[in-house]
Design a protein around this motif. Structure first.
Motif, PDB file in Angstrom:
ATOM      1  N   ALA A  28      11.544   1.924   9.964  1.00 16.20           N
ATOM      2  CA  ALA A  28      10.764   2.844  10.790  1.00 16.20           C
ATOM      3  C   ALA A  28      10.964   2.620  12.284  1.00 16.20           C
ATOM      4  CB  ALA A  28       9.277   2.724  10.450  1.00 16.20           C
ATOM      5  N   GLY A  29      11.747   1.607  12.656  1.00 12.26           N
ATOM      6  CA  GLY A  29      12.047   1.420  14.066  1.00 12.26           C
ATOM      7  C   GLY A  29      11.522   0.156  14.707  1.00 12.26           C
ATOM      8  N   ALA A  30      10.950  -0.763  13.928  1.00 14.74           N
ATOM      9  CA  ALA A  30      10.511  -2.036  14.505  1.00 14.74           C
ATOM     10  C   ALA A  30      11.707  -2.777  15.088  1.00 14.74           C
ATOM     11  CB  ALA A  30       9.841  -2.895  13.435  1.00 14.74           C
ATOM     12  N   ASN A 197      -2.741  -3.449  13.120  1.00  9.46           N
ATOM     13  CA  ASN A 197      -3.412  -2.262  12.584  1.00  9.46           C
ATOM     14  C   ASN A 197      -2.843  -0.975  13.158  1.00  9.46           C
ATOM     15  OD1 ASN A 197      -5.060  -3.795  11.005  1.00  9.46           O
ATOM     16  ND2 ASN A 197      -6.921  -3.490  12.203  1.00  9.46           N
ATOM     17  N   ALA A 198      -2.432  -1.015  14.426  1.00 12.98           N
ATOM     18  CA  ALA A 198      -1.915   0.193  15.083  1.00 12.98           C
ATOM     19  C   ALA A 198      -0.648   0.701  14.414  1.00 12.98           C
ATOM     20  CB  ALA A 198      -1.655  -0.079  16.555  1.00 12.98           C
ATOM     21  N   VAL A 199       0.058  -0.167  13.695  1.00 10.32           N
ATOM     22  CA  VAL A 199       1.244   0.253  12.949  1.00 10.32           C
ATOM     23  C   VAL A 199       0.920   0.462  11.479  1.00 10.32           C
ATOM     24  CG1 VAL A 199       3.521  -0.478  12.105  1.00 10.32           C
ATOM     25  CG2 VAL A 199       2.899  -0.849  14.496  1.00 10.32           C
ATOM     26  N   PHE A 200       0.263  -0.516  10.858  1.00 14.24           N
ATOM     27  CA  PHE A 200       0.142  -0.531   9.401  1.00 14.24           C
ATOM     28  C   PHE A 200      -1.002   0.322   8.846  1.00 14.24           C
ATOM     29  CE2 PHE A 200       2.666  -4.378  10.082  1.00 14.24           C
ATOM     30  CZ  PHE A 200       3.638  -4.225   9.110  1.00 14.24           C
ATOM     31  N   LYS A 201      -2.030   0.565   9.650  1.00 16.47           N
ATOM     32  CA  LYS A 201      -3.164   1.331   9.133  1.00 16.47           C
ATOM     33  C   LYS A 201      -2.736   2.759   8.798  1.00 16.47           C
ATOM     34  CE  LYS A 201      -8.006   2.422  10.079  1.00 16.47           C
ATOM     35  NZ  LYS A 201      -9.122   2.296  11.062  1.00 16.47           N
ATOM     36  N   GLY A 202      -2.965   3.167   7.573  1.00 19.89           N
ATOM     37  CA  GLY A 202      -2.595   4.516   7.152  1.00 19.89           C
ATOM     38  C   GLY A 202      -1.390   4.573   6.239  1.00 19.89           C
ATOM     39  N   PRO A 204       2.841   3.510   4.897  1.00 19.24           N
ATOM     40  CA  PRO A 204       4.238   3.615   5.335  1.00 19.24           C
ATOM     41  C   PRO A 204       4.661   4.978   5.847  1.00 19.24           C
ATOM     42  CG  PRO A 204       4.088   2.413   3.254  1.00 19.24           C
ATOM     43  CD  PRO A 204       2.730   2.984   3.516  1.00 19.24           C
ATOM     44  N   ALA A 205       4.043   6.045   5.373  1.00 18.83           N
ATOM     45  CA  ALA A 205       4.465   7.380   5.799  1.00 18.83           C
ATOM     46  C   ALA A 205       4.349   7.572   7.309  1.00 18.83           C
ATOM     47  CB  ALA A 205       3.646   8.448   5.077  1.00 18.83           C
ATOM     48  N   GLY A 206       3.448   6.821   7.937  1.00 19.57           N
ATOM     49  CA  GLY A 206       3.241   6.985   9.371  1.00 19.57           C
ATOM     50  C   GLY A 206       3.828   5.884  10.229  1.00 19.57           C
ATOM     51  N   TYR A 207       4.551   4.939   9.641  1.00 22.22           N
ATOM     52  CA  TYR A 207       5.044   3.799  10.420  1.00 22.22           C
ATOM     53  C   TYR A 207       5.952   4.237  11.569  1.00 22.22           C
ATOM     54  CZ  TYR A 207       3.321   0.594   6.765  1.00 22.22           C
ATOM     55  OH  TYR A 207       2.538  -0.113   5.896  1.00 22.22           O
ATOM     56  N   ALA A 208       6.900   5.101  11.290  1.00 19.81           N
ATOM     57  CA  ALA A 208       7.848   5.509  12.322  1.00 19.81           C
ATOM     58  C   ALA A 208       7.137   6.210  13.483  1.00 19.81           C
ATOM     59  CB  ALA A 208       8.919   6.429  11.735  1.00 19.81           C
TER      60      ALA A 208
END
Length: 234
Positions: A28-30, A197-202, A204-208
């Motif tokens: 996702a771009g990390a 949390n700002a990355v993982f909450k919600g 994998p669909a929203g990671y990128a």
């Protein structure tokens, strides 16, 4: 690498699927993967040790940014190096022989980081700057994810940016980093940002999208590069 470094903290990931989570944020771009090691002694929480770092290493080629919130740390440095750490950060508050710890990390062929708790002044690391590749500023009290950013740490970041100017040392911030606070930290002089949390909450669909938003927040609202400049390739 130029521009902000985004280092998602797996402390906020799904621990039942850590390998999949590491692969997902990598794709996702990390830029880096942040691994928080806690011992229940230096901080009031326990996470994982070298065996987990070793198990995760095959899941990505990304830089492993290992943050040791343990005391003492020296006895475990070789194990984390062998497990696949790329940068190993130890706390200036964790023991009386921090020079030895940093020397050991570099002797193991790894980047050496020094970490500071929110209440520790920047002056505590001045004698160590020739021995480090990264300064990690805790912007929350270490031990748990999901805490709010402590505004007073911005002064510490700014002071470290002044102390490290021209030295090629990364300035990393860890704790309470969101699309709102990342710009404040970047403007103060940070170039690497740990986000949980700002990355993982919600999921994998929203990671990128979330990684991109944090990166954009650092670029748009920060001054980027007032003291940093030692970023490594991912």
């Amino acid at each position: 690498m130029t521009g902000p470094i985004i280092s998602p903290s797996i402390l906020s990931a799904d621990f039942a699927a850590l390998g999949e989570e590491v692969r997902a944020v990598s794709e996702a771009g990390a830029d880096w993967i942040h691994l928080d090691v806690m011992d229940g002694h230096f901080v009031p929480n326990i996470t994982f040790g070298p065996a987990v770092v070793k198990a995760l290493r095959p899941h990505t080629a990304k830089h492993f940014d290992v943050h040791l919130m343990i005391a003492p740390a020296d006895a475990y440095l070789a194990a984390f190096a062998e497990a696949g750490a790329d940068t190993i950060s130890v706390h200036v508050e964790a023991g009386p022989h921090i020079h030895r710890s940093l020397q050991t990390i570099r002797s193991l062929g790894k980047r050496a980081g020094i970490a500071l708790n929110p209440g520790t002044p920047a002056s505590a690391i001045e004698p160590l700057l020739d021995m480090v590749d990264l300064v990690l500023v805790m912007t929350v009290n270490p031990g748990f994810g999901g805490q709010s950013f402590i505004p007073s740490t911005l002064e510490t970041i700014a002071r470290i940016a002044t102390l490290t100017k021209g030295r090629g040392i990364d300035i990393e911030v860890d704790g309470g980093i969101t699309t709102e606070t990342v710009g404040l930290a970047a403007r103060a002089g940070a170039n690497a940002f740990v986000a949980g949390n700002a990355v993982f909450k919600g999921g994998p669909a929203g990671y990128a999208e979330r990684i991109a938003a944090i990166r954009q927040g650092a670029i748009q609202h920060g001054a980027m590069g007032s003291g940093a400049g030692g970023a490594v390739s991912c």
